[in-house]
Design an enzyme around this catalytic site. Structure first.
Site, PDB file in Angstrom:
ATOM      1  N   HIS A  52      -5.609  -0.460   5.472  1.00 48.13           N
ATOM      2  CA  HIS A  52      -5.394   0.333   6.699  1.00 48.13           C
ATOM      3  C   HIS A  52      -6.527   0.247   7.731  1.00 48.13           C
ATOM      4  CE1 HIS A  52      -7.690   2.990   4.125  1.00 48.13           C
ATOM      5  NE2 HIS A  52      -6.657   3.432   3.463  1.00 48.13           N
ATOM      6  N   ASP A 104       0.823   2.621   3.677  1.00 47.30           N
ATOM      7  CA  ASP A 104       0.015   3.729   3.161  1.00 47.30           C
ATOM      8  C   ASP A 104       0.898   4.972   2.965  1.00 47.30           C
ATOM      9  OD1 ASP A 104      -2.075   5.217   2.206  1.00 47.30           O
ATOM     10  OD2 ASP A 104      -3.166   5.357   4.105  1.00 47.30           O
ATOM     11  N   HIS A 122       1.639   5.130  -2.215  1.00 40.03           N
ATOM     12  CA  HIS A 122       1.220   6.099  -3.233  1.00 40.03           C
ATOM     13  C   HIS A 122       2.487   6.659  -3.865  1.00 40.03           C
ATOM     14  CE1 HIS A 122      -3.025   6.152  -1.899  1.00 40.03           C
ATOM     15  NE2 HIS A 122      -2.487   5.875  -0.719  1.00 40.03           N
ATOM     16  N   LEU A 123       2.701   6.329  -5.133  1.00 42.64           N
ATOM     17  CA  LEU A 123       3.929   6.810  -5.803  1.00 42.64           C
ATOM     18  C   LEU A 123       3.694   8.125  -6.540  1.00 42.64           C
ATOM     19  CD1 LEU A 123       5.590   3.521  -7.123  1.00 42.64           C
ATOM     20  CD2 LEU A 123       6.092   4.826  -5.047  1.00 42.64           C
ATOM     21  N   GLY A 166      -2.392  12.057   5.190  1.00 42.27           N
ATOM     22  CA  GLY A 166      -1.367  11.079   4.865  1.00 42.27           C
ATOM     23  C   GLY A 166       0.040  11.448   5.272  1.00 42.27           C
ATOM     24  N   HIS A 175       0.834  -1.202   0.000  1.00 43.91           N
ATOM     25  CA  HIS A 175       0.000   0.000   0.000  1.00 43.91           C
ATOM     26  C   HIS A 175       0.869   1.252   0.000  1.00 43.91           C
ATOM     27  CE1 HIS A 175      -4.089   1.807   1.307  1.00 43.91           C
ATOM     28  NE2 HIS A 175      -3.344   2.750   0.735  1.00 43.91           N
ATOM     29  N   ASN A 185      -5.968   9.466   6.857  1.00 41.30           N
ATOM     30  CA  ASN A 185      -7.259   8.833   6.716  1.00 41.30           C
ATOM     31  C   ASN A 185      -7.057   7.366   6.401  1.00 41.30           C
ATOM     32  OD1 ASN A 185      -9.961   8.374   6.510  1.00 41.30           O
ATOM     33  ND2 ASN A 185     -10.222   9.380   4.536  1.00 41.30           N
TER      34      ASN A 185
END
Lengths: 428, 316, 184
Positions: free
Chosen positions: A235, A308, A62-63, A327, A60, A281
């Site tokens: 998550h 995350d 985010h790129l 985040g 998990h 979140n």
């Protein structure tokens, strides 16, 4: 490449091996595994007191590429993963454009192969619905063919029950997992922290735990109605949610769950500083929820530790709490937090902990298992379980520095990875 | 005795001694306000910026008056809507404050924690003039001052805060301040407007005004915002007035006379009936006067605290 | 610290009586006279002076108490914040002859503050200064009209006035308070 990892503690959850072994690797392939190997001409890497594990995977992250390259790129994200000890990441589809089209999925995969000599595998998780709007199905078959390993609208839930049912049905034909960002959106408008005594004190609008639990409850009912679908809770953060997953597993439902290091480390009390690096979140929950998370990790209800990893720039984060984005980055602190908070106090054994970042995680997204055996490709993470270090946001390799852990002292850190015939050893 | 912090961000966490110091100092400033010349010199040469990111004529006027009466140089601005929508971040604003060599900043902002953020990035003393739904410490202090002057002490005083507690920064500051000073605090309002787990503050929760009125010495009536009804938190203003509006017929059932406060501006005949607002029970105008005295006290206490660099001079 | 008693109770009584007589003499009576004491010991001294004037002249003398905290020129440098107390002057100072009373006259800064504070209250006809002790070392051009006793001191010394109302005795001490800040 001709190296001998000498005397490390090999932790291989797939085989259950936990013993001191030497590993001889030539050109990215494991030649031999055994106690006290003697190999001529090989570069000797002393591993006494260190751990040697299958390459870690974070399912998990985010790129941010394409679309938000100011926050992170596939290259900087992979640098961060490499620094943190991961040889593989699964990246979420909330890019711009979203990964809801095979061309974007192929682009992400390809870019992952090109950067850093391909030492970090990048597996896209595709959007479940077009543009992640939760209205129409994304072209799931094509996305699977293009290399997607999971489906998710992460960042947003698949809120519509009818759409969720169809996503579960359609995805089940390909055995691909549906990863739910569990949230009942009608209850979370304007919310930015866990709803409870702390939100009352801080005067910040709440995100109630029931909004997460309602979504999971509904999904589990749908899952019972749609056999053979694979459902994974991203998550997970509340006691109620964990209890439902535990019950679901008992009833034989195909449900799995992951938790982030921040959700087993921090409570909502942290938001009282109004540091926007405590805004995520799902939000940081109460002490009781953290205890439930710990229990869920221990008894296996929570299968996976995933970060995350959500990069945002300083300018985006250094704003009023209510307008800051959700985040934090996590790739470089995950191993340290897991060892410090879970292994060191004896909540998880070393093998158990590693399994949650290797075998269990790969099983969720249906990737083949990595083994530390002769004849296998070398896909390895090396960890110093005793290195004590202090997190410094400014020194993170990620393009973004949004971490609430800066200044925290951790014990345990990756010292390097070997994958795709490449070796990386941390220098600082 | 001095305040522990260089800033006034919230009443939560302040000690009884600190609150008493502020209230005692405010009492001294009430005397200044009775003089023919109401201006005193302690903040001469200090520059204070009033940054109102949310419009509030009363609070801003009260602060400006307090600042000018302490001889400070004053600059004020009000922007409607958030600074972000104007393309300027709070951080940019903070940098400007530094560049302009402002000594003290009074900030009103729609986002909880904005004053805390500012206090981390600038050198100036920060005074919270209301941050989102979090706190409004000077309002809490002036309410406490008003009650203390009226009733002699806050110890054991029974105060009920009525209305939209969930969204109220006034309620939060009142609860923290009054509890610390030994008052018994209760709250009354529709349940959807009650924050979760509020009883953990040690306040009693009532859902019926008739029940609580005979048990308290003072009511602090909050303003009800119409938009709360639109977001489904209560059915209508008519129903609100009927059940939670403080009216003569409800207070007459109380055996003793009540003190009635309101932070203003009042929605007359919604949360508070017009005749009560103007009655002998009401200390609403007294609150306004005390507001200036309390703000003078805060500005004085924060603005004149020395640094270790200079040693005290000899007097006499 | 060695303290040397310069004035005892009897001495203080005699000094204050003399000062009251001087005030009456120099003002040819007590018409339009008012006494203002500077907190804290100036207040008690002012009350004593006023009482004596009243007794001698047979007419009431208004007494006010002045808190000069807001007017201090060292307000910002101090680590320790002086407690702000209220000024209690219920009569109109305009047109009055004010006798400003303090216990010790030293740098003159307190008197400067007091003069500013009084000017913000109104426009007295004149202001005269009465002090129990003048210890010298002025930093401002200020001079007392009525002085109980002039005491030559060094900067390291401390003059301590003690009064029954506050300290349980009437006396003035001179002590060597090396390294200690003078009472302000």
């Amino acid at each position: 490449m001709n190296i001998l990892l000498k005397g490390g503690r090999v932790l291989d959850p797939a085989s259950g091996l936990d013993a001191e072994r030497d590993i001889h690797i030539v050109d990215g392939r494991i030649e031999q595994v055994g106690p006290s190997l003697s190999v001529k001409n090989a570069e000797l890497i002393p591993m006494k007191g260190k751990w040697v594990t299958p390459g870690l995977i974070d399912i998990h992250v985010h790129l941010r590429e394409p679309g938000f390259e100011h926050k992170e790129t596939i290259e900087t994200g992979c640098q961060s993963a490499r620094e943190g000890g991961f040889t593989a990441v699964c990246c979420m589809p909330n890019t711009n454009p979203a990964i809801d089209d095979e061309s974007v999925a192929r682009y992400v995969r390809q870019k992952g192969r090109e950067v850093l000599g391909g030492i970090v595998d990048v597996y896209p998780i595709a959007a479940a619905t077009k543009a992640r709007k939760g209205e129409e199905l994304a072209p799931i078959a094509e996305l699977v063919e293009a290399g997607a390993v999971g489906l998710s609208d992460d960042g947003a839930p698949i809120a519509n029950a009818e759409i969720m049912r169809r996503v579960l049905e359609y995805s089940s034909m390909f055995g691909i997992v549906v990863i739910q960002h569990a949230e009942e959106p009608t209850m979370t408008k304007g919310g930015c922290v866990h709803e409870g005594f702390v939100s009352t004190r801080a005067g910040l609008s709440g995100i109630p735990s029931v909004s997460e639990e309602l979504c999971i409850a509904r999904d589990l009912i749908l899952l019972r109605y749609v056999p053979k679908a694979k459902y994974h809770v991203a998550h997970i953060s509340t006691r109620g949610a964990i209890e439902m997953v535990r019950e679901g597993k008992k009833k034989g439902l195909s449900v799995t769950a992951e938790v982030t290091p921040h959700h087993f480390t921090m409570t909502d009390e942290a938001v009282l500083t109004y540091d926007t690096n405590t805004k995520m979140n799902p939000p940081l929950r109460t002490k009781d929820d953290v205890e439930a998370v710990i229990e869920g990790l221990r008894d296996g209800t929570i299968d996976v530790i995933a970060t995350d990893h959500a990069p945002h720039t300083i300018d985006e984060k250094e704003v009023e709490y209510t307008v800051a984005p959700f985040g934090i980055v996590g790739l470089e602190t995950a191993v340290g937090l897991t060892l410090t908070r879970l292994v060191k106090p004896g909540i998880l054994g070393p093998l158990q902990a590693i399994a949650k970042m290797t075998t269990n995680a790969r099983a969720v997204v249906g990737l083949p298992q990595v083994k530390i055996e002769a004849g296998q490709p070398a896909n390895i993470t090396m960890i110093d379980p005793d290195e004590t270090w202090t997190v410094e946001a400014s020194r993170l390799r990620s393009k973004s520095k949004n971490t609430p852990f800066s200044g925290m002292t951790l014990t345990g850190r990756s010292i390097g990875i070997i994958h795709n015939a490449e070796m990386y050893r941390r220098t600082s | 005795m001095k305040l522990a912090s260089r800033h006034l961000l919230q009443l939560e966490g302040m000690s009884k001694e600190e609150l008493t110091l502020i209230l005692d100092t405010a009492r001294s400033f009430r005397e200044v306000l009775e003089r023919p010349i109401k201006k005193v010199p302690p903040l001469q040469g200090k520059t204070i910026a009033n940054m109102f990111f949310e419009s509030s004529t009363r609070t801003r006027l009260s602060f400006e008056l307090a600042e000018r009466r302490l001889s400070a140089d004053v600059v004020s601005f009000t922007t409607a809507g958030s600074s972000v929508s104007k393309g300027e971040t709070l951080k940019d604003t903070a940098r400007n404050i530094e560049a302009m060599k402002i000594d003290m900043v009074v900030i009103r902002h729609a986002s909880a924690g904005a004053p805390h953020f500012l206090s981390r990035v600038v050198e100036a003393n920060i005074i919270n003039a209301g941050d989102g739904q979090h706190e409004h410490p000077t309002q809490g202090l002036l309410d406490m001052h008003t009650l203390r002057e009226k009733h002699g002490t806050l110890e054991g005083l029974r105060v009920c805060i009525v209305g939209d507690i969930l969204h109220s920064r006034v309620a939060r500051s009142n609860i923290h301040g009054l509890k610390t000073m030994g008052a018994e605090v209760s709250v009354c309002g529709p349940r959807p407007l009650m924050p979760r787990e509020i009883e953990r503050w040690g306040v009693k929760v009532y859902y019926r005004l008739e029940e609580v009125i005979p048990q308290v010495d003072a009511l602090n009536v909050l303003r009800i915002q119409l938009e709360r009804q639109k977001s489904g938190l209560f059915p209508s203003l008519r129903e609100y007035h009927r059940y939670f509006g403080v009216t003569r017929d409800k207070t007459e059932k109380a055996e003793r006379s009540l003190t009635i406060m309101h932070p203003g501006p009042i929605n007359r005949d919604v949360e508070l009936s017009a005749d009560l607002a103007d009655s002998e029970h009401s200390v609403i105008l007294e609150q306004v006067t005390n507001g200036v005295a309390v703000r003078m006290a805060i500005l004085y206490l924060l603005g004149t605290t020395g640094s270790a660099a200079t040693s005290p001079e000899k007097g006499a | 610290m060695s303290a040397n008693r310069l004035i005892d109770a009897a001495g203080m009584r005699r000094t204050v009586t003399r000062l009251a007589h001087e005030v009456i003499e120099s003002n040819r009576g007590a018409e339009q006279l008012a006494v203002i004491g500077i907190r804290t010991r100036g207040e008690f001294l002012a009350r004593r002076v006023a009482k004596l004037v009243e007794e001698i002249e047979g007419q009431p003398i208004p007494v006010g108490i002045l808190d000069i905290t807001l007017y201090r020129d060292d307000l910002r440098g101090r680590l320790d914040q002086p407690l702000l107390q209220s000024t209690d002057i219920i009569f109109d100072v305009t047109g009055k002859t004010l006798i400003l009373v303090d216990d010790v006259l030293y740098t003159g800064r307190t008197i400067r503050s007091a003069l500013n504070a009084i000017m913000d209250l109104g426009r007295p006809r004149s202001i005269q200064l009465l002090v129990l002790v003048d210890r010298g070392h002025r930093e401002l051009p200020i001079k007392a009209d009525y002085v109980g006793k002039s005491i030559p001191t060094s900067l390291a010394q401390e003059v301590q006035v003690r009064m029954v109302e506050l300290d349980g005795e009437d006396a003035v001490y001179l002590s060597d308070a090396a390294g200690k800040e003078a009472r302000s």
